[in-house]
Design a protein around this motif. Structure first.
Motif, PDB file in Angstrom:
ATOM      1  N   THR A 165       0.810  -1.224   0.000  1.00  0.00           N
ATOM      2  CA  THR A 165       0.000   0.000   0.000  1.00  0.00           C
ATOM      3  C   THR A 165       0.843   1.274   0.000  1.00  0.00           C
ATOM      4  O   THR A 165       0.288   2.364  -0.089  1.00  0.00           O
ATOM      5  N   VAL A 166       2.164   1.156   0.136  1.00  0.00           N
ATOM      6  CA  VAL A 166       3.019   2.344   0.132  1.00  0.00           C
ATOM      7  C   VAL A 166       3.951   2.305  -1.071  1.00  0.00           C
ATOM      8  O   VAL A 166       4.269   1.239  -1.604  1.00  0.00           O
ATOM      9  N   LYS A 167       4.401   3.485  -1.497  1.00  0.00           N
ATOM     10  CA  LYS A 167       5.243   3.542  -2.697  1.00  0.00           C
ATOM     11  C   LYS A 167       6.672   3.962  -2.397  1.00  0.00           C
ATOM     12  O   LYS A 167       7.548   3.885  -3.268  1.00  0.00           O
ATOM     13  N   ASN A 168       6.942   4.428  -1.165  1.00  0.00           N
ATOM     14  CA  ASN A 168       8.276   4.909  -0.824  1.00  0.00           C
ATOM     15  C   ASN A 168       9.000   3.950   0.109  1.00  0.00           C
ATOM     16  O   ASN A 168       8.372   3.268   0.926  1.00  0.00           O
ATOM     17  N   SER A 169      10.315   3.928   0.000  1.00  0.00           N
ATOM     18  CA  SER A 169      11.132   3.240   0.997  1.00  0.00           C
ATOM     19  C   SER A 169      11.224   4.119   2.236  1.00  0.00           C
ATOM     20  O   SER A 169      11.223   5.344   2.153  1.00  0.00           O
ATOM     21  N   PHE A 170      11.301   3.492   3.404  1.00  0.00           N
ATOM     22  CA  PHE A 170      11.452   4.239   4.647  1.00  0.00           C
ATOM     23  C   PHE A 170      12.912   4.309   5.082  1.00  0.00           C
ATOM     24  O   PHE A 170      13.207   4.629   6.233  1.00  0.00           O
ATOM     25  N   GLN A 171      13.800   4.027   4.148  1.00  0.00           N
ATOM     26  CA  GLN A 171      15.227   4.062   4.435  1.00  0.00           C
ATOM     27  C   GLN A 171      15.624   5.441   4.971  1.00  0.00           C
ATOM     28  O   GLN A 171      15.237   6.478   4.435  1.00  0.00           O
ATOM     29  N   GLY A 172      16.390   5.444   6.052  1.00  0.00           N
ATOM     30  CA  GLY A 172      16.875   6.696   6.617  1.00  0.00           C
ATOM     31  C   GLY A 172      15.958   7.311   7.654  1.00  0.00           C
ATOM     32  O   GLY A 172      16.324   8.298   8.301  1.00  0.00           O
ATOM     33  N   ILE A 173      14.774   6.749   7.841  1.00  0.00           N
ATOM     34  CA  ILE A 173      13.833   7.259   8.832  1.00  0.00           C
ATOM     35  C   ILE A 173      14.109   6.583  10.181  1.00  0.00           C
ATOM     36  O   ILE A 173      14.159   5.356  10.284  1.00  0.00           O
ATOM     37  N   ASP A 339      -7.154   0.682  11.149  1.00  0.00           N
ATOM     38  CA  ASP A 339      -5.935  -0.130  11.225  1.00  0.00           C
ATOM     39  C   ASP A 339      -4.771   0.778  11.589  1.00  0.00           C
ATOM     40  O   ASP A 339      -4.345   1.603  10.779  1.00  0.00           O
ATOM     41  N   GLY A 340      -4.239   0.621  12.815  1.00  0.00           N
ATOM     42  CA  GLY A 340      -3.154   1.476  13.264  1.00  0.00           C
ATOM     43  C   GLY A 340      -1.886   1.317  12.456  1.00  0.00           C
ATOM     44  O   GLY A 340      -1.205   2.296  12.151  1.00  0.00           O
ATOM     45  N   LEU A 341      -1.533   0.079  12.087  1.00  0.00           N
ATOM     46  CA  LEU A 341      -0.318  -0.139  11.297  1.00  0.00           C
ATOM     47  C   LEU A 341      -0.459   0.471   9.913  1.00  0.00           C
ATOM     48  O   LEU A 341       0.455   1.140   9.414  1.00  0.00           O
ATOM     49  N   LEU A 342      -1.614   0.248   9.281  1.00  0.00           N
ATOM     50  CA  LEU A 342      -1.856   0.828   7.963  1.00  0.00           C
ATOM     51  C   LEU A 342      -1.828   2.346   8.030  1.00  0.00           C
ATOM     52  O   LEU A 342      -1.218   3.009   7.167  1.00  0.00           O
ATOM     53  N   THR A 343      -2.462   2.923   9.042  1.00  0.00           N
ATOM     54  CA  THR A 343      -2.479   4.379   9.185  1.00  0.00           C
ATOM     55  C   THR A 343      -1.071   4.924   9.350  1.00  0.00           C
ATOM     56  O   THR A 343      -0.714   5.950   8.754  1.00  0.00           O
ATOM     57  N   ALA A 344      -0.244   4.237  10.140  1.00  0.00           N
ATOM     58  CA  ALA A 344       1.122   4.701  10.370  1.00  0.00           C
ATOM     59  C   ALA A 344       1.938   4.708   9.090  1.00  0.00           C
ATOM     60  O   ALA A 344       2.639   5.686   8.795  1.00  0.00           O
ATOM     61  N   ILE A 345       1.844   3.644   8.301  1.00  0.00           N
ATOM     62  CA  ILE A 345       2.656   3.622   7.078  1.00  0.00           C
ATOM     63  C   ILE A 345       2.090   4.555   6.016  1.00  0.00           C
ATOM     64  O   ILE A 345       2.844   5.118   5.212  1.00  0.00           O
TER      65      ILE A 345
END
Length: 445
Positions: A165-173, A339-345
């Motif tokens: 459901t997401v298009k970006n990497s979270f690398q560096g966060i 959905d807390g996990l979905l909302t967070a990402i």
């Protein structure tokens, strides 16, 4: 006839109101209902980390299998994971054992239909009718008895879906996760780490008794301190069954559902994925949320308090985003429930796409001061027909005009009248709230 199902399943103190006998009997009734609808039905069962979860799971299994229903045990998962897996497997229904953000001594059972939604009211009523009518339900024998097996791998299918459901990497966060010692205690860290984030988890060591204990989305203060002390970019706090999310920025400022709806709503509108530019909220949303929506060209629609009412409005109007100030957010394009996990990402993906930090993005909304006073009464139903209370409310509304608002409503679970006032001056609205509360107390206490 009595009433078992509330707005969010059946809840009560475990081994007291929510006894193994009640759970066993309701499982037999629900299981029988599903055997009448299809042959060889299968029901998924998930649970959070409460010590009573095993006991309730055993009672459910006994009840379901005794009427010929097969059971798949998912182990410790989140409520939205059960909803997703029920919809995306061949299950006839799903059950989550959890009391969400409630204390550990409480527990509950929440049913999901094969479409991933809460059971329709009419289905709950049929199950309750079977329960209270003491109908002699069958006890199949031999090969007719239900089977039971564990499948602890299905939760991985849910995590893999979330990642799509997401298009970006979270690398560096660099982020912190407060797992509330609940159902997300290992799912959340695994999800964010697999998307590239540098994760530090807290309250991720459940012992059966510490779920929601001074932690999670109802107590985000410790997460706020942790984020600041460790120089992290942001933090996410879930509740016991991870259907809610509260975020904190790098300065420890708390970002609730109003902010999340505004931030994500604006972005979805910009990329053409917000039908009719509508965001569905509840009457408890801060007036600052309405003002932010006006500035950004969003159209807020308000419902009664409760995620079920938000979802009903979203389904009726074909809307994609809705939720509550408490952090119960529904992205209907991806999920049938909050959905807390979905909302967070989704929130983090939005920040990366818009090249903003959370502390920058929250500038979309300036909250007005809010005061909430609870008044104990003898009969909460009488407030709406009381002329003196109506007069007191009207007087304050006239003074505030368009720069504030008054919301007076009965509690859904207690003999309380809740008086909520918003306005520009905190001391002023405190006085107004006490004035209205005083009239309510005089008239109804």
């Amino acid at each position: 006839m009595g009433k078992l199902f509330g707005t969010d399943g059946i809840r009560g103190k475990a081994n007291d109101l929510l006894s193994p006998e009640l759970v066993y009997k309701i499982a037999r009734c629900a299981g029988y209902y599903f055997t009448e609808k299809e042959s060889n039905p299968k029901i998924l069962i998930g649970k959070d980390t409460r010590i009573s979860g095993d006991m309730i799971e055993a009672a459910l299994v006994l009840g379901f299998t005794s009427v010929g229903v097969d059971v798949v045990k998912l182990g410790v998962v989140t409520t939205p994971a059960v909803a997703y897996l029920t919809k995306n497997t061949d299950a006839a229904a799903g059950v989550m054992i959890s009391a969400s953000h409630n204390p550990m001594e409480d527990n509950g059972i929440k049913f999901f239909s094969k479409e991933g939604f809460k059971l329709p009211d009419e289905v709950e009523e049929e199950i309750e009718e079977l329960y209270f009518s003491n109908t002699n339900l069958p006890y199949p024998t031999g090969a007719g008895v239900g089977r039971v097996w564990d499948d602890l791998t299905l939760k991985n299918r849910y995590l893999e879906y979330l990642k799509t459901t997401v298009k970006n990497s979270f690398q560096g966060i660099k982020l912190a996760l407060d797992c509330a010692n609940g159902g997300a205690y290992y799912l959340a860290p695994e999800l964010f780490a697999s998307l590239g984030a540098e994760v530090q988890a807290i309250n991720n060591h459940p012992d059966g008794t510490n779920i929601n204990l001074n932690c999670g989305s109802t107590h985000p203060e410790k997460l706020a301190e942790f984020v600041k002390e460790n120089g992290l970019d942001l933090g996410f706090a879930f509740d016991g069954d991870a259907d809610r999310l509260i975020a904190v920025d790098k300065y420890g400022e708390i970002i609730d559902g109003d902010y999340i709806l505004a931030i994500c709503g604006k972005y979805l509108k910009e990329i053409g994925r917000l039908p009719q530019d509508v965001v569905v909220g509840t009457v408890m949303a801060n007036l600052g949320f309405d003002l932010a929506c006006q500035r950004e060209g969003l159209k807020p629609i308000k419902t009664k308090v409760g995620d079920r009412y938000v979802l009903e409005e979203m389904l009726k109007g074909g809307y994609a985003l809705g939720g509550e100030q408490s952090g119960h957010i529904i992205f209907l394009e991806y999920s049938t429930t909050g959905d807390g996990l979905l909302t967070a990402i989704q929130l983090l993906d939005t920040l990366i796409s818009t090249k903003q930090t959370l502390d920058q993005a929250k500038g979309i909304l300036q909250k007005l001061p809010q005061v909430l006073v609870n008044v104990k009464v003898q009969d909460k139903e009488k407030y709406s027909s009381n002329g003196e209370i109506a007069k007191a409310i009207s007087e304050v509304e006239e003074i505030l005009g368009s720069e504030g608002r008054v919301l007076v409503r009965p509690s859904g679970t207690e003999n309380l009248i809740r008086v909520m006032i918003e306005g520009k001056d905190l001391e002023e609205i405190k006085n107004y709230a006490q004035k209205i509360a005083g009239v309510i107390e005089k008239e109804l206490a």
